[in-house]
Design a protein around this motif. Sequence first.
Motif, mmCIF file in Angstrom:
data_model
loop_
_atom_site.group_PDB
_atom_site.id
_atom_site.type_symbol
_atom_site.label_atom_id
_atom_site.label_comp_id
_atom_site.label_asym_id
_atom_site.label_seq_id
_atom_site.Cartn_x
_atom_site.Cartn_y
_atom_site.Cartn_z
ATOM 1 N N LEU A 1 0.847 -1.173 0.000
ATOM 2 C CA LEU A 1 0.000 0.000 0.000
ATOM 3 C C LEU A 1 0.888 1.228 0.000
ATOM 4 O O LEU A 1 1.850 1.297 0.754
ATOM 5 C CB LEU A 1 -0.893 0.025 1.243
ATOM 6 N N LEU A 2 0.520 2.195 -0.842
ATOM 7 C CA LEU A 2 1.299 3.424 -0.959
ATOM 8 C C LEU A 2 0.433 4.633 -0.619
ATOM 9 O O LEU A 2 -0.780 4.602 -0.837
ATOM 10 C CB LEU A 2 1.815 3.601 -2.386
ATOM 11 N N PRO A 3 1.063 5.706 -0.144
ATOM 12 C CA PRO A 3 0.307 6.945 0.051
ATOM 13 C C PRO A 3 -0.236 7.442 -1.294
ATOM 14 O O PRO A 3 0.337 7.162 -2.347
ATOM 15 C CB PRO A 3 1.350 7.924 0.599
ATOM 16 N N GLU A 4 -1.344 8.183 -1.244
ATOM 17 C CA GLU A 4 -1.922 8.758 -2.465
ATOM 18 C C GLU A 4 -0.886 9.634 -3.156
ATOM 19 O O GLU A 4 -0.109 10.321 -2.509
ATOM 20 C CB GLU A 4 -3.157 9.595 -2.130
ATOM 21 N N GLY A 5 -0.861 9.588 -4.472
ATOM 22 C CA GLY A 5 0.055 10.424 -5.239
ATOM 23 C C GLY A 5 1.506 9.978 -5.165
ATOM 24 O O GLY A 5 2.403 10.757 -5.449
ATOM 25 N N GLY A 6 1.726 8.727 -4.769
ATOM 26 C CA GLY A 6 3.092 8.214 -4.667
ATOM 27 C C GLY A 6 3.774 8.161 -6.023
ATOM 28 O O GLY A 6 3.130 8.089 -7.059
ATOM 29 N N LYS A 7 5.087 8.207 -5.989
ATOM 30 C CA LYS A 7 5.874 8.170 -7.220
ATOM 31 C C LYS A 7 6.165 6.733 -7.605
ATOM 32 O O LYS A 7 6.203 5.855 -6.772
ATOM 33 C CB LYS A 7 7.196 8.909 -7.019
ATOM 34 N N GLU A 8 6.371 6.540 -8.898
ATOM 35 C CA GLU A 8 6.799 5.240 -9.402
ATOM 36 C C GLU A 8 8.280 5.102 -9.099
ATOM 37 O O GLU A 8 9.127 5.429 -9.911
ATOM 38 C CB GLU A 8 6.550 5.149 -10.904
ATOM 39 N N GLU A 9 8.551 4.690 -7.906
ATOM 40 C CA GLU A 9 9.921 4.589 -7.443
ATOM 41 C C GLU A 9 10.066 3.246 -6.745
ATOM 42 O O GLU A 9 9.193 2.851 -5.984
ATOM 43 C CB GLU A 9 10.198 5.729 -6.465
ATOM 44 N N TYR A 10 11.118 2.564 -7.025
ATOM 45 C CA TYR A 10 11.428 1.277 -6.407
ATOM 46 C C TYR A 10 10.525 0.142 -6.896
ATOM 47 O O TYR A 10 10.480 -0.908 -6.278
ATOM 48 C CB TYR A 10 11.409 1.360 -4.886
ATOM 49 N N TYR A 11 9.779 0.358 -7.971
ATOM 50 C CA TYR A 11 9.047 -0.746 -8.596
ATOM 51 C C TYR A 11 8.888 -0.473 -10.084
ATOM 52 O O TYR A 11 8.888 0.665 -10.534
ATOM 53 C CB TYR A 11 7.687 -0.982 -7.935
ATOM 54 N N ILE A 12 8.796 -1.556 -10.835
ATOM 55 C CA ILE A 12 8.572 -1.476 -12.271
ATOM 56 C C ILE A 12 7.203 -2.087 -12.541
ATOM 57 O O ILE A 12 7.006 -3.290 -12.339
ATOM 58 C CB ILE A 12 9.655 -2.245 -13.056
ATOM 59 N N PRO A 13 6.237 -1.275 -12.972
ATOM 60 C CA PRO A 13 4.898 -1.804 -13.235
ATOM 61 C C PRO A 13 4.887 -2.677 -14.486
ATOM 62 O O PRO A 13 5.622 -2.421 -15.436
ATOM 63 C CB PRO A 13 4.049 -0.555 -13.439
ATOM 64 N N ARG A 14 4.085 -3.731 -14.445
ATOM 65 C CA ARG A 14 3.951 -4.590 -15.619
ATOM 66 C C ARG A 14 2.570 -4.445 -16.247
ATOM 67 O O ARG A 14 2.455 -4.355 -17.466
ATOM 68 C CB ARG A 14 4.220 -6.039 -15.218
ATOM 69 N N LEU A 66 -1.176 -0.949 -4.497
ATOM 70 C CA LEU A 66 -2.417 -0.215 -4.245
ATOM 71 C C LEU A 66 -2.110 1.052 -3.460
ATOM 72 O O LEU A 66 -1.095 1.138 -2.782
ATOM 73 C CB LEU A 66 -3.381 -1.066 -3.397
ATOM 74 N N THR A 67 -3.021 2.014 -3.522
ATOM 75 C CA THR A 67 -2.932 3.184 -2.654
ATOM 76 C C THR A 67 -3.621 2.851 -1.334
ATOM 77 O O THR A 67 -4.325 1.837 -1.227
ATOM 78 C CB THR A 67 -3.625 4.408 -3.275
ATOM 79 N N TYR A 68 -3.447 3.723 -0.337
ATOM 80 C CA TYR A 68 -4.148 3.540 0.939
ATOM 81 C C TYR A 68 -5.661 3.442 0.723
ATOM 82 O O TYR A 68 -6.355 2.775 1.470
ATOM 83 C CB TYR A 68 -3.882 4.699 1.887
ATOM 84 N N GLY A 69 -6.174 4.123 -0.289
ATOM 85 C CA GLY A 69 -7.605 4.089 -0.594
ATOM 86 C C GLY A 69 -8.024 2.885 -1.422
ATOM 87 O O GLY A 69 -9.142 2.826 -1.909
ATOM 88 N N LEU A 70 -7.134 1.926 -1.579
ATOM 89 C CA LEU A 70 -7.358 0.689 -2.339
ATOM 90 C C LEU A 70 -7.585 0.927 -3.827
ATOM 91 O O LEU A 70 -8.236 0.146 -4.504
ATOM 92 C CB LEU A 70 -8.508 -0.138 -1.740
ATOM 93 N N ASP A 71 -7.030 2.025 -4.354
ATOM 94 C CA ASP A 71 -7.031 2.222 -5.796
ATOM 95 C C ASP A 71 -5.849 1.448 -6.360
ATOM 96 O O ASP A 71 -4.742 1.493 -5.814
ATOM 97 C CB ASP A 71 -6.898 3.703 -6.153
ATOM 98 N N LEU A 72 -6.081 0.746 -7.444
ATOM 99 C CA LEU A 72 -5.037 -0.066 -8.071
ATOM 100 C C LEU A 72 -4.060 0.828 -8.818
ATOM 101 O O LEU A 72 -4.455 1.623 -9.675
ATOM 102 C CB LEU A 72 -5.664 -1.076 -9.031
#
Length: 160
Positions: A1-14, A66-72
């Motif tokens: 879970l990430l804070p809202e508006g988090g950066k794409e850092e430390y992961y590579i989305p597939r 996911l974000t804290y709000g469970l948005d994918l």
Amino acid sequence: LLPEGGKEEYYIPRFRFREAVGVHSLIEPLLRDDLDISTSIAVRKTVSERIKLLSQLGVIDGAVVLTYGLDLVCFGAMLIAPAWKGSIISGPDGFGEGGGEPLFAGRLGTRHNAGISFAGAYDGSIVFVISQDGPVRVFLRVSERTLLYWPDCCSVSLSL
């Protein structure tokens, strides 16, 4: 879970969805408890289906972000954070009791060490590591040098 508006850092989305899953916006009216019964039942069913969808994404190799709000954010992601060098200690129980036992990550596998590294690198993240044949562990950074972990957040101890 990430804070809202988090950066794409430390992961590579597939993989990503173009549309929002929208769990958070559905949960808010349920918490206010101002829906009529039939609407409440319909919203609860929709929330349940969407959470089930999110959980099913976990069968794909890689992380579900996911974000804290469970948005994918994405799924099938590869975690690429630098190795955690700090300490890892067990967190307190739900009553603020206990904790403080050290965890030696060297005895854990790749999935756990990637989760530990991510939790240590990505400020504000909460990492759940789910093993097919083991417990669900949770990791959370509380300082620059310390992670807290809970060894099995799904086990229930019923002692009378």
